[in-house]
Motif scaffolding. Structure first.
Motif, short mmCIF file in Angstrom:
data_model
loop_
_atom_site.label_atom_id
_atom_site.label_comp_id
_atom_site.label_asym_id
_atom_site.label_seq_id
_atom_site.Cartn_x
_atom_site.Cartn_y
_atom_site.Cartn_z
N ILE A 1 7.38 12.25 5.74
CA ILE A 1 6.27 11.42 6.21
C ILE A 1 5.51 10.90 5.00
N GLY A 2 5.12 9.64 5.09
CA GLY A 2 4.41 9.01 3.98
C GLY A 2 4.30 7.52 4.20
N PRO A 3 3.93 6.79 3.15
CA PRO A 3 3.80 5.34 3.27
C PRO A 3 5.17 4.68 3.47
N ASP A 4 5.20 3.57 4.18
CA ASP A 4 6.45 2.86 4.41
C ASP A 4 7.10 2.47 3.09
N LEU A 5 8.39 2.82 2.95
CA LEU A 5 9.16 2.53 1.75
C LEU A 5 10.60 2.23 2.16
N PRO A 6 11.34 1.44 1.37
CA PRO A 6 12.71 1.10 1.73
C PRO A 6 13.69 2.23 1.43
N GLN A 7 14.83 2.19 2.10
CA GLN A 7 15.92 3.12 1.82
C GLN A 7 16.28 3.00 0.34
N GLY A 8 16.54 4.13 -0.30
CA GLY A 8 16.89 4.14 -1.71
C GLY A 8 15.71 4.31 -2.64
N ALA A 9 14.48 4.22 -2.11
CA ALA A 9 13.29 4.41 -2.94
C ALA A 9 13.18 5.88 -3.36
N GLN A 10 12.65 6.10 -4.56
CA GLN A 10 12.42 7.47 -5.01
C GLN A 10 11.05 7.93 -4.54
N GLU B 1 4.19 19.65 6.09
CA GLU B 1 3.39 19.63 7.31
C GLU B 1 4.32 20.01 8.45
N GLY B 2 4.24 21.27 8.87
CA GLY B 2 5.16 21.77 9.88
C GLY B 2 6.57 21.76 9.33
N THR B 3 7.46 20.99 9.98
CA THR B 3 8.85 20.88 9.51
C THR B 3 9.09 19.59 8.76
N PHE B 4 8.04 18.85 8.42
CA PHE B 4 8.16 17.59 7.68
C PHE B 4 7.73 17.76 6.24
N LEU B 5 8.37 17.00 5.36
CA LEU B 5 7.95 16.95 3.97
C LEU B 5 7.04 15.75 3.78
N LYS B 6 5.87 15.95 3.19
CA LYS B 6 4.96 14.86 2.87
C LYS B 6 5.37 14.29 1.52
N VAL B 7 5.46 12.96 1.44
CA VAL B 7 5.92 12.33 0.20
C VAL B 7 5.02 11.15 -0.18
N LYS B 8 5.16 10.77 -1.46
CA LYS B 8 4.51 9.55 -1.96
C LYS B 8 5.53 8.90 -2.89
N PRO B 9 5.34 7.61 -3.21
CA PRO B 9 6.27 6.97 -4.14
C PRO B 9 6.29 7.71 -5.47
N ALA B 10 7.47 7.89 -6.05
CA ALA B 10 7.59 8.53 -7.35
C ALA B 10 7.05 7.56 -8.41
N ASP B 11 6.46 8.12 -9.45
CA ASP B 11 5.91 7.28 -10.53
C ASP B 11 6.99 6.56 -11.30
#
Length: 54
Positions: free
Chosen positions: A28-37, A44-54
């Motif tokens: 779960i995180g901001p909308d990003l395209p397939q292949g994005a790092q 959060e529960g069974t989900f991984l929270k993510v953000k765009p990699a630097d």
């Protein structure tokens, strides 16, 4: 936490998938395209929270 992975399915409306090891996790995180790092920022529960990699 802090590890970087590639999205196997785009994040759309806040949810997508990333391959972590030999398992695909829902992320779960901001909308990003397939292949994005993305960087894991938490769990959060069974989900991984993510953000765009630097």
């Amino acid at each position: 936490m802090g590890q970087v992975f590639v999205l196997s399915k785009a994040i759309v409306d806040g949810r997508g998938k990333a391959k972590v090891g030999d398992t695909e996790w829902i992320v779960i995180g901001p909308d990003l395209p397939q292949g994005a790092q993305v960087k894991i920022t938490g769990v959060e529960g069974t989900f991984l929270k993510v953000k765009p990699a630097d």
